[in-house]
Scaffold this motif. Structure first.
Motif, mmCIF file in Angstrom:
data_model
loop_
_atom_site.group_PDB
_atom_site.id
_atom_site.type_symbol
_atom_site.label_atom_id
_atom_site.label_comp_id
_atom_site.label_asym_id
_atom_site.label_seq_id
_atom_site.Cartn_x
_atom_site.Cartn_y
_atom_site.Cartn_z
ATOM 1 N N ALA A 171 24.138 15.134 13.220
ATOM 2 C CA ALA A 171 23.087 13.808 13.786
ATOM 3 C C ALA A 171 22.776 14.208 15.749
ATOM 4 C CB ALA A 171 22.609 13.243 13.533
ATOM 5 N N TYR A 172 24.125 14.462 16.245
ATOM 6 C CA TYR A 172 24.367 14.094 17.315
ATOM 7 C C TYR A 172 23.775 15.860 17.781
ATOM 8 C CZ TYR A 172 25.591 9.525 18.834
ATOM 9 O OH TYR A 172 25.997 8.575 18.661
ATOM 10 N N PHE A 173 24.579 16.945 16.917
ATOM 11 C CA PHE A 173 23.525 18.492 17.514
ATOM 12 C C PHE A 173 22.105 18.720 17.303
ATOM 13 C CE2 PHE A 173 22.769 22.016 15.877
ATOM 14 C CZ PHE A 173 23.095 22.786 16.811
ATOM 15 N N HIS A 174 21.646 18.293 16.216
ATOM 16 C CA HIS A 174 20.283 17.385 16.275
ATOM 17 C C HIS A 174 19.123 16.981 16.576
ATOM 18 C CE1 HIS A 174 20.764 20.782 12.897
ATOM 19 N NE2 HIS A 174 21.459 20.283 12.609
ATOM 20 N N THR A 175 19.906 16.216 17.061
ATOM 21 C CA THR A 175 18.655 15.162 18.381
ATOM 22 C C THR A 175 19.053 15.076 19.564
ATOM 23 O OG1 THR A 175 19.531 13.260 16.292
ATOM 24 C CG2 THR A 175 18.376 12.651 17.899
ATOM 25 N N TYR A 176 20.481 15.670 19.435
ATOM 26 C CA TYR A 176 20.955 15.252 21.221
ATOM 27 C C TYR A 176 20.803 17.058 21.439
ATOM 28 C CZ TYR A 176 20.958 10.332 20.541
ATOM 29 O OH TYR A 176 21.287 8.769 20.132
ATOM 30 N N GLY A 177 21.084 17.729 21.312
ATOM 31 C CA GLY A 177 21.804 18.600 21.068
ATOM 32 C C GLY A 177 23.157 19.040 21.309
ATOM 33 N N MET A 178 24.437 18.394 21.192
ATOM 34 C CA MET A 178 25.209 18.655 21.722
ATOM 35 C C MET A 178 25.891 19.320 21.078
ATOM 36 S SD MET A 178 27.561 14.310 21.817
ATOM 37 C CE MET A 178 29.012 15.487 21.591
ATOM 38 N N PRO A 179 26.846 20.676 21.901
ATOM 39 C CA PRO A 179 27.686 21.428 21.411
ATOM 40 C C PRO A 179 28.881 20.901 19.995
ATOM 41 C CG PRO A 179 28.232 21.459 23.509
ATOM 42 C CD PRO A 179 27.837 19.907 22.471
ATOM 43 N N VAL A 180 28.387 20.759 18.920
ATOM 44 C CA VAL A 180 29.463 20.256 18.080
ATOM 45 C C VAL A 180 30.073 21.034 17.265
ATOM 46 C CG1 VAL A 180 28.823 17.899 17.970
ATOM 47 C CG2 VAL A 180 27.959 19.365 16.501
ATOM 48 N N LEU A 181 31.231 21.132 17.114
ATOM 49 C CA LEU A 181 31.358 22.553 15.691
ATOM 50 C C LEU A 181 32.280 21.389 14.672
ATOM 51 C CD1 LEU A 181 33.625 24.213 18.151
ATOM 52 C CD2 LEU A 181 31.496 25.625 16.419
ATOM 53 N N THR A 182 32.227 21.796 13.630
ATOM 54 C CA THR A 182 33.406 20.960 12.419
ATOM 55 C C THR A 182 33.752 21.733 11.091
ATOM 56 O OG1 THR A 182 31.160 19.378 12.562
ATOM 57 C CG2 THR A 182 32.439 19.234 10.176
ATOM 58 N N THR A 183 34.464 21.426 11.474
ATOM 59 C CA THR A 183 35.782 21.884 10.456
ATOM 60 C C THR A 183 36.278 21.157 8.588
ATOM 61 O OG1 THR A 183 37.598 22.291 11.467
ATOM 62 C CG2 THR A 183 36.465 23.799 11.166
ATOM 63 N N ASN A 184 35.711 21.393 7.549
ATOM 64 C CA ASN A 184 36.046 21.144 6.651
ATOM 65 C C ASN A 184 36.933 21.343 5.795
ATOM 66 O OD1 ASN A 184 33.059 20.823 7.035
ATOM 67 N ND2 ASN A 184 33.666 18.642 5.897
ATOM 68 N N CYS A 185 38.421 20.931 5.586
ATOM 69 C CA CYS A 185 39.786 21.393 5.359
ATOM 70 C C CYS A 185 40.224 20.972 3.765
ATOM 71 C CB CYS A 185 40.532 21.436 5.724
ATOM 72 S SG CYS A 185 41.311 19.864 6.573
ATOM 73 N N SER A 186 41.236 21.859 3.490
ATOM 74 C CA SER A 186 41.764 21.140 1.837
ATOM 75 C C SER A 186 42.774 20.978 2.153
ATOM 76 C CB SER A 186 41.932 22.918 0.871
ATOM 77 O OG SER A 186 42.878 23.755 1.665
#
Length: 354
Positions: A171-186
Motif C-alpha cells: 500500500a505504501y508503494f501504490h499510495t505514496y510511491g515509496m520505493p519498496v521491495l518485498t521478498t517471500n522466502c521458504s
C-alpha cells in the motif's frame, strides 16, 4: 550506509555477517533483543567500525526517526519480526504488535525520511521488506508451487500478521510511491538458528539424548532454503530488484518433516555417533499435531532466476551438512541460547503433546 532491523536474529544476523564479509559499506543494526536476538551471534564484528548496533524497538517511532536522521541510510532491510508459528498460537498479541504495528511504524518513519531526501539520494533509496511463503496458505500434494501472484490465505496468527505487513508495504508503494521491495522466502535453516525451529531443535535434542518430537504423521512438506542462499538473494534484489515488485525466494528442496529428521539423524550417526551405539532415529517420537498445521509449502522461484539471475548455490544435502557441522562446532553458542526461559517454552509447547 544501510540500516538493518532484526539484525541480531537468525536471518538478520546471518545477513549482517554476510554483508560485511563482502562489502565495506557500513551497517546500522537495530534489534529489540527479544529471546531470539543474540549479540553473541555478532561477536565476530566486535570492534569492527563498519558495524553499529543499536538496541531499539521498531514500534518506537521517535527512536526510528532519530536513527534515520542520524545515520541517513540509503536503504532499510526489514527483518525484525516474531516468526515462530507455535509461539503465535500461544500468544498472538506479540505477533500483531511487532509484525503489523512495528512494520507500520517503520514505514511511517521511512516515508517521512524519504520525503526529505532529494535528487539521487531520494531516487536510490529502498525499503526492503523480508517476508515468508506462509502468507500464501497451504498447498495440496499435487498443487503447483506458490508464485508471486498466488492469493494470500494465511492460516496462523504468525502468517496472518506477516500478510498484514506485506499488504502495508504494498500500500505504501501504490499510495505514496515509496520505493519498496518485498521478498517471500521458504523455510530457512543454517548456522545461528534458534533451537525452537525444527532443524536446530532436532540437533540439540539428539545430542542431549532427548526425544525428537515430530508433529502428527511427519508428512508436512516444506521447501528448505539455506540461509546463506537467502542472504545472497536479498543482496541481489536490493541491488537490482524493480521497485514495487515481489520476489519469491526458495531452495527447490521440498522435503517432508520426517525426511528432514531422518537425514539429520543419519548425518549425526556419521559425524557424532551415539556413545551407546545405535542410530539417532531411535529417539524419534511422534507427538500431537499443532492446530492449523499447513500441509505443504512450495516456492516457485523462477521469477528471481529469470529477472535477476539468482538461484540457490546449496542443495539440501550440502546445506544440511554445513548446518550440522556448525552446530557440532559451536555447542557453547547453543548452550547459551537454551536458557531456563527456553526450557520453559519447550515444556509449554511440547509437554501437552506427548
Amino acid at each position: 550506509m544501510i540500516l538493518i532491523t532484526g539484525g541480531a536474529g537468525f536471518i538478520g544476523a546471518n545477513f549482517v555477517l554476510d554483508w560485511l564479509r563482502g562489502s565495506d559499506e557500513p551497517v546500522v543494526n537495530v534489534d529489540k533483543l527479544t529471546y531470539a536476538g543474540n549479540l553473541k551471534t555478532l561477536a565476530p564484528l566486535d570492534g569492527d567500525a563498519r558495524h553499529t548496533f543499536v538496541r531499539a524497538d521498531i514500534c518506537d517511532r521517535s527512536a526510528m526517526d532519530s536513527l534515520l536522521a542520524k545515520y541517513a541510510p540509503r536503504a532499510i532491510v526489514h527483518f525484525a519480526a516474531e516468526s515462530h508459528v507455535d509461539r503465535s498460537i500461544h500468544g498472538p498479541a506479540d505477533f500483531v504488535q511487532t509484525n503489523v504495528v512495528g512494520t507500520f511504524t517503520l514505514l511511517e518513519a521511512a516515508r517521512a525520511y524519504w520525503n526529505k531526501l532529494e535528487g539521487s539520494a531520494r531516487e536510490g533509496f529502498r525499503f526492503h521488506h523480508v517476508s515468508t511463503d506462509e502468507v500464501y496458505g497451504s498447498l495440496g500434494v499435487d498443487d503447483a508451487p506458490f508464485t508471486e501472484t498466488t492469493p494470500y490465505a494465511p492460516n496462523s496468527p504468525y502468517s496472518a500478521s506477516k500478510a498484514g505487513s506485506d499488504h502495508l508495504v504494498r500500500a505504501y508503494f501504490h499510495t505514496y510511491g515509496m520505493p519498496v521491495l518485498t521478498t517471500n522466502c521458504s523455510n530457512n535453516y543454517g548456522p545461528y538458528h534458534f533451537p525452537e525451529k525444527l532443524i536446530p531443535l532436532m540437533i540439540a535434542n539428539a545430542l542431549a539424548g532427548k526425544p525428537l518430537p515430530v508433529y502428527g504423521d511427519g508428512l508436512n512438506v516444506r521447501d528448505w532454503l539455506y540461509v546463506g542462499d537467502h542472504c545472497a538473494a536479498i543482496r541481489r534484489v536490493l541491488e537490482a530488484g524493480k521497485v514495487g515488485e515481489v520476489y519469491n525466494v526458495g531452495g527447490w528442496n521440498e522435503k517432508n518433516n520426517l525426511e528432514v529428521v531422518h537425514t539429520l539423524c543419519d548425518l549425526l550417526d556419521t559425524l557424532k555417533p551415539r556413545e551407546q551405539g545405535g542410530s539417532y532415529r531411535e529417539q524419534i517420537t511422534f507427538v500431537k499435531d499443532r492446530p492449523g498445521h499447513d500441509r505443504r509449502y512450495a516456492i516457485d522461484a523462477r521469477k528471481l532466476e529469470r529477472e535477476l539471475n539468482w538461484k540457490p548455490a546449496e542443495t539440501f544435502e550440502t546445506g544440511l551438512r554445513k548446518t550440522v557441522e556448525w552446530y557440532l562446532a559451536n555447542q557453547e553458542w547453543v548452550a547459551d541460547v537454551t536458557s531456563g526461559a527456553y526450557r520453559e517454552w519447550v515444556d509449554v509447547n511440547y509437554g501437552g503433546r506427548r
